[in-house]
Design an enzyme around this catalytic site. Structure first.
Site, PDB file in Angstrom:
ATOM      1  N   CYS A   1      16.469   9.045  12.580  1.00 24.08           N
ATOM      2  CA  CYS A   1      16.831   9.766  11.998  1.00 24.08           C
ATOM      3  C   CYS A   1      17.341   8.115  11.413  1.00 24.08           C
ATOM      4  O   CYS A   1      17.802   9.005   9.787  1.00 24.08           O
ATOM      5  CB  CYS A   1      17.847   9.999  13.027  1.00 24.08           C
ATOM      6  SG  CYS A   1      19.000  10.050  13.746  1.00 24.08           S
TER       7      CYS A   1
ATOM      8  N   GLY B   1      19.418  17.044  16.589  1.00 23.93           N
ATOM      9  CA  GLY B   1      18.412  17.927  15.660  1.00 23.93           C
ATOM     10  C   GLY B   1      17.475  17.874  14.319  1.00 23.93           C
ATOM     11  O   GLY B   1      18.871  17.248  13.849  1.00 23.93           O
TER      12      GLY B   1
ATOM     13  N   LYS C   1      19.028  20.811  27.433  1.00 21.80           N
ATOM     14  CA  LYS C   1      18.305  21.147  27.088  1.00 21.80           C
ATOM     15  C   LYS C   1      17.241  20.104  26.850  1.00 21.80           C
ATOM     16  O   LYS C   1      17.925  19.798  25.430  1.00 21.80           O
ATOM     17  CB  LYS C   1      18.405  22.043  26.952  1.00 21.80           C
ATOM     18  CG  LYS C   1      16.959  23.202  26.452  1.00 21.80           C
ATOM     19  CD  LYS C   1      15.881  23.071  26.001  1.00 21.80           C
ATOM     20  CE  LYS C   1      16.145  22.888  24.504  1.00 21.80           C
ATOM     21  NZ  LYS C   1      14.648  22.356  24.238  1.00 21.80           N
ATOM     22  N   PRO C   2      16.712  19.547  27.704  1.00 21.87           N
ATOM     23  CA  PRO C   2      15.625  18.377  26.056  1.00 21.87           C
ATOM     24  C   PRO C   2      14.907  18.881  25.221  1.00 21.87           C
ATOM     25  O   PRO C   2      14.637  20.080  25.803  1.00 21.87           O
ATOM     26  CB  PRO C   2      15.652  17.783  27.893  1.00 21.87           C
ATOM     27  CG  PRO C   2      15.521  18.122  28.508  1.00 21.87           C
ATOM     28  CD  PRO C   2      16.428  19.250  28.564  1.00 21.87           C
TER      29      PRO C   2
ATOM     30  N   GLU D   1      24.341  16.779  14.906  1.00 22.89           N
ATOM     31  CA  GLU D   1      23.601  14.878  14.484  1.00 22.89           C
ATOM     32  C   GLU D   1      22.036  15.252  13.647  1.00 22.89           C
ATOM     33  O   GLU D   1      21.587  15.581  14.920  1.00 22.89           O
ATOM     34  CB  GLU D   1      23.428  14.055  15.614  1.00 22.89           C
ATOM     35  CG  GLU D   1      24.760  14.033  16.624  1.00 22.89           C
ATOM     36  CD  GLU D   1      25.662  12.690  15.516  1.00 22.89           C
ATOM     37  OE1 GLU D   1      25.565  12.838  14.639  1.00 22.89           O
ATOM     38  OE2 GLU D   1      27.418  13.369  15.910  1.00 22.89           O
TER      39      GLU D   1
ATOM     40  N   TRP E   1      13.455  14.719  20.466  1.00 24.15           N
ATOM     41  CA  TRP E   1      12.394  14.124  21.322  1.00 24.15           C
ATOM     42  C   TRP E   1      12.049  12.466  21.425  1.00 24.15           C
ATOM     43  O   TRP E   1      11.543  11.733  21.626  1.00 24.15           O
ATOM     44  CB  TRP E   1      10.945  14.742  21.243  1.00 24.15           C
ATOM     45  CG  TRP E   1      10.699  15.104  19.826  1.00 24.15           C
ATOM     46  CD1 TRP E   1      11.004  16.531  19.707  1.00 24.15           C
ATOM     47  CD2 TRP E   1       9.894  14.103  18.784  1.00 24.15           C
ATOM     48  NE1 TRP E   1      10.465  16.486  17.683  1.00 24.15           N
ATOM     49  CE2 TRP E   1       9.951  15.354  17.043  1.00 24.15           C
ATOM     50  CE3 TRP E   1       9.610  12.932  18.037  1.00 24.15           C
ATOM     51  CZ2 TRP E   1       9.496  14.819  15.999  1.00 24.15           C
ATOM     52  CZ3 TRP E   1       9.566  12.218  17.067  1.00 24.15           C
ATOM     53  CH2 TRP E   1      10.001  13.116  15.937  1.00 24.15           C
TER      54      TRP E   1
ATOM     55  N   GLU F   1      13.182  14.763   3.846  1.00 24.61           N
ATOM     56  CA  GLU F   1      12.990  13.456   5.300  1.00 24.61           C
ATOM     57  C   GLU F   1      11.407  13.473   6.054  1.00 24.61           C
ATOM     58  O   GLU F   1      10.698  14.754   5.973  1.00 24.61           O
ATOM     59  CB  GLU F   1      13.744  13.968   6.002  1.00 24.61           C
ATOM     60  CG  GLU F   1      13.395  13.671   7.522  1.00 24.61           C
ATOM     61  CD  GLU F   1      14.591  13.257   9.127  1.00 24.61           C
ATOM     62  OE1 GLU F   1      14.707  15.200   9.565  1.00 24.61           O
ATOM     63  OE2 GLU F   1      15.518  12.452   9.722  1.00 24.61           O
TER      64      GLU F   1
HETATM   65  P1  NAD Z   1      14.160  20.766  16.373  1.00 27.29           P
HETATM   66  O1  NAD Z   1      15.652  21.168  15.464  1.00 27.29           O
HETATM   67  O2  NAD Z   1      13.516  21.435  16.482  1.00 27.29           O
HETATM   68  O3  NAD Z   1      14.582  20.288  17.973  1.00 27.29           O
HETATM   69  C1  NAD Z   1      16.025  20.111  18.521  1.00 27.29           C
HETATM   70  C2  NAD Z   1      16.495  21.004  19.760  1.00 27.29           C
HETATM   71  O4  NAD Z   1      17.470  21.717  19.883  1.00 27.29           O
HETATM   72  C3  NAD Z   1      15.102  20.768  20.808  1.00 27.29           C
HETATM   73  O5  NAD Z   1      15.484  20.737  22.279  1.00 27.29           O
HETATM   74  C4  NAD Z   1      15.036  22.291  20.425  1.00 27.29           C
HETATM   75  O6  NAD Z   1      14.296  22.636  22.056  1.00 27.29           O
HETATM   76  C5  NAD Z   1      16.645  22.587  20.299  1.00 27.29           C
HETATM   77  N1  NAD Z   1      16.065  24.157  19.626  1.00 27.29           N
HETATM   78  C6  NAD Z   1      15.015  24.633  18.948  1.00 27.29           C
HETATM   79  N2  NAD Z   1      15.068  25.799  18.553  1.00 27.29           N
HETATM   80  C7  NAD Z   1      16.889  25.779  18.875  1.00 27.29           C
HETATM   81  C8  NAD Z   1      17.310  27.119  18.480  1.00 27.29           C
HETATM   82  N3  NAD Z   1      17.683  28.231  18.366  1.00 27.29           N
HETATM   83  N4  NAD Z   1      18.705  26.710  19.060  1.00 27.29           N
HETATM   84  C9  NAD Z   1      19.557  25.887  20.431  1.00 27.29           C
HETATM   85  N5  NAD Z   1      18.440  24.880  20.378  1.00 27.29           N
HETATM   86  C10 NAD Z   1      17.444  25.046  19.807  1.00 27.29           C
HETATM   87  O7  NAD Z   1      14.356  18.922  16.194  1.00 27.29           O
HETATM   88  P2  NAD Z   1      13.172  17.736  17.106  1.00 27.29           P
HETATM   89  O8  NAD Z   1      11.951  17.834  16.012  1.00 27.29           O
HETATM   90  O9  NAD Z   1      13.367  17.555  18.134  1.00 27.29           O
HETATM   91  O10 NAD Z   1      14.390  16.703  16.345  1.00 27.29           O
HETATM   92  C11 NAD Z   1      13.548  15.994  15.150  1.00 27.29           C
HETATM   93  C12 NAD Z   1      14.912  15.725  13.994  1.00 27.29           C
HETATM   94  O11 NAD Z   1      16.342  15.137  14.783  1.00 27.29           O
HETATM   95  C13 NAD Z   1      15.006  15.246  12.995  1.00 27.29           C
HETATM   96  O12 NAD Z   1      15.282  16.436  11.797  1.00 27.29           O
HETATM   97  C14 NAD Z   1      15.996  14.374  12.460  1.00 27.29           C
HETATM   98  O13 NAD Z   1      16.220  12.950  11.669  1.00 27.29           O
HETATM   99  C15 NAD Z   1      16.783  14.234  13.995  1.00 27.29           C
HETATM  100  N6  NAD Z   1      18.103  13.629  14.897  1.00 27.29           N
HETATM  101  C16 NAD Z   1      18.932  13.782  14.393  1.00 27.29           C
HETATM  102  C17 NAD Z   1      19.738  12.428  15.145  1.00 27.29           C
HETATM  103  C18 NAD Z   1      21.402  11.763  14.633  1.00 27.29           C
HETATM  104  O14 NAD Z   1      21.243  11.176  15.064  1.00 27.29           O
HETATM  105  N7  NAD Z   1      21.658  12.166  13.369  1.00 27.29           N
HETATM  106  C19 NAD Z   1      19.208  11.284  15.738  1.00 27.29           C
HETATM  107  C20 NAD Z   1      17.871  11.931  16.082  1.00 27.29           C
HETATM  108  C21 NAD Z   1      17.419  12.853  15.661  1.00 27.29           C
END
Ligand code: NAD
Length: 504
Positions: free
Chosen positions: A272, A216, A165-166, A238, A141, A373
């Site tokens: 991130c 994520g 899947k946003p 990522e 997000w 983090e």
């Molecule tokens: P998250 O892992 O909670 O969710 C990411 C996505 O995965 C969401 O769309 C979520 O609905 C989906 N998801 C959740 N469970 C799933 C499953 N079992 N199977 C498939 N999809 C599933 O992460 P978040 O809170 O949305 O994002 C924050 C994290 O993302 C932080 O740790 C941040 O550092 C990281 N991030 C990394 C980068 C990078 O380029 N390295 C960029 C942006 C954010």
């Protein structure tokens, strides 16, 4: 409290608390249908000429360019971030990435001849890059436009279809992005958007997709990786970061302080590649901290879009649970003896989700704000005496996304950069390379697997085609004989010894 209720996503705007329009959750069977439709659309997309695909991608660039303000406002409302950041870190990088890959796809994916060494008199060959098919994009997000759309455009440029899947916290931005894609004349089935939560994401990874681009958290990354492993499909992850900045004694202290403050509080710390650990040389600690506190105190935090003329530096936090993590890290640091020089709490009299930009000193490595983090507006500072000590502390983390070095000595800074365990190290600046499409983006250690951006080959299947130069092959086929054995034995001893091996 969950935002997934009765088959709908229900969010409120982070900065104002106003409810957003609800969005239906995509069911697992709808996910599978979207993937199958995308597969058919991909076959037609791959058959178009390079010129035609380029024309359509550039049309998308133009549509986005014309609708910039609309997209900026939506991102800003849905995330609570300043319009300036939505423009400079979401829309403009995407315009550039689209232009870059649309105009270079054919060249980046052209056949690559293999220069055979041992077999050169007998064989020639090349690599051909073919589309993978349907790419699943699962995104977070914090950059609800630039991250998923970067994966969409690169996947399309490599002649794939995409199902996105946003994040359940920011579905509207990607739905708007798809509207613009369709306006550009791209087949609606080629880019599908399937709003929903974890269940929808898991259904996408388990559908018949051919590659998963996941961005994520580490925890979800492990689950998605396990699901991809079970299906034996490739996966790019990522994930999170805990980026260190090392400030050397020769810096222009005010300038370095400004850059560190920006790196820590950009996107309200929800990046991130945010600076989440600062190591400053003890000889400049006092002036550096004093500048950091003064600059942080001058930042304007507020509601974006509240008035057309008013700019803010910092907005709100997108997800309630993330705000709780920030609170917990501050409480933990206080309890273990850290001092808060500015910020440290939720500002009063706001209806949105805000946390003040916070500077912490007397931080130790046991504190959560140093180890885990935070993904919020915290700036913990420690000192170092020797460069080796700074390197050891910076590398002492399960993460390895980005790192930063500040110094006037360009060569010394470069030497230090090459000792840091990170996917990217930036000297005298803050992370700009995600918005630079030619640079592969990704991390070491728990920060991820694989890279996005950079080129289009990782989004392609690779085929080696081996061709004979003459109608003759090495005599290694049946029947095996003693004479053949002796021949190869002698040949091997000569070829890999002395003068001959220099030509191999
Ligand atoms: P998250 O892992 O909670 O969710 C990411 C996505 O995965 C969401 O769309 C979520 O609905 C989906 N998801 C959740 N469970 C799933 C499953 N079992 N199977 C498939 N999809 C599933 O992460 P978040 O809170 O949305 O994002 C924050 C994290 O993302 C932080 O740790 C941040 O550092 C990281 N991030 C990394 C980068 C990078 O380029 N390295 C960029 C942006 C954010």
């Amino acid at each position: 409290m969950s935002n997934l209720v009765d088959g709908e996503i229900r969010n409120s705007e982070p900065a104002t608390g106003r409810p957003s329009a609800s969005v239906p959750i995509t069911t697992p069977s709808q996910v599978r249908e979207a993937v199958e439709r995308a597969r058919k659309a991909q076959a037609a997309w791959a058959k178009l000429s390079w010129a035609e695909r380029r024309r359509r991608l550039l049309r998308f660039r133009d549509v986005l360019n014309d609708r910039t303000d609309e997209v900026v406002d939506l991102i800003s409302r849905e995330t609570g971030k300043p319009r300036f950041e939505a423009l400079t870190h979401e829309v403009i990088p995407l315009l550039d990435l689209t232009h870059y890959f649309a105009t270079r796809a054919q060249r980046l994916l052209r056949d690559e001849p293999i220069r055979h060494h041992l077999l050169w008199p007998l064989k020639k060959g090349y690599l051909r890059f073919e589309p993978r098919g349907v790419v699943a994009v699962v995104s977070p997000w914090n950059f609800p436009f630039a991250i998923p759309m970067g994966d969409v455009i690169t996947s399309l440029a490599a002649r794939n279809a995409v199902v996105v899947k946003p994040s359940e916290w920011t579905p509207h931005t990607m739905l708007k992005a798809r509207e613009l894609v369709l306006e550009a004349g791209i087949d609606p089935d080629l880019v599908a958007v399937i709003p929903g939560g974890a269940e929808t994401g898991a259904a996408l990874v388990e559908a018949t997709v051919n590659l998963v681009l996941f961005t994520g958290s580490v925890a979800t990354g492990r689950k998605v990786g396990a699901a991809c492993g079970a299906r034996l499909i490739p996966f790019v992850a990522e994930l999170g970061g805990k980026d260190a900045a090392i400030v050397l004694p020769d810096v222009d202290v005010l300038r370095a302080a400004r850059q560190v403050v920006h790196g820590a509080f950009f996107n309200c710390g929800q990046a991130c590649s945010s600076i989440e650990r600062v190591l400053v040389h003890e000889s400049i600690y006092e002036p550096f901290v004093s500048h950091v506190v003064q600059i942080t105190g001058s930042l304007r935090q507020g509601v974006p879009l509240s008035s057309a003329s008013e700019c803010i530096d910092l907005g709100a936090m997108v997800v309630p649970a993330q705000l709780e993590i920030v609170r917990r890290h501050v409480q933990d640091a206080r309890a273990k003896g850290a001092r808060i020089l500015t910020g440290g709490s939720v500002p009063r009299a706001t209806s949105g989700r805000f946390f003040e930009p916070t500077v912490l000193i007397d931080v130790t490595e046991e504190m959560l704000c140093w180890r885990e983090e935070t993904f919020g507006p915290l700036l913990p500072i420690r000192t170092f005496r020797e460069i080796d000590e700074a390197v050891r502390i910076a590398n002492d983390s399960p993460y390895g996304l980005n790192a930063y070095v500040f110094s006037r000595d360009r060569f010394g800074a470069e030497r230090l950069a090459n000792r840091l365990e990170a996917g990217g190290v930036i000297v005298n600046d803050f992370s700009y390379q995600h918005g630079t499409p030619e640079v592969p983006w990704g991390g070491w250690k728990n920060s991820g697997i694989g890279r996005v951006h950079g080129d289009l080959r990782s989004l392609s299947e690779i085929r080696y085609v081996g061709l004979p130069r003459f109608n003759w092959t090495l005599p290694v086929a049946f029947p095996y004989t003693d004479a053949k054995y002796r021949f190869f034995h002698r040949w091997g001893r000569r070829a890999f010894r002395g003068l001959v091996s220099r030509f191999l």
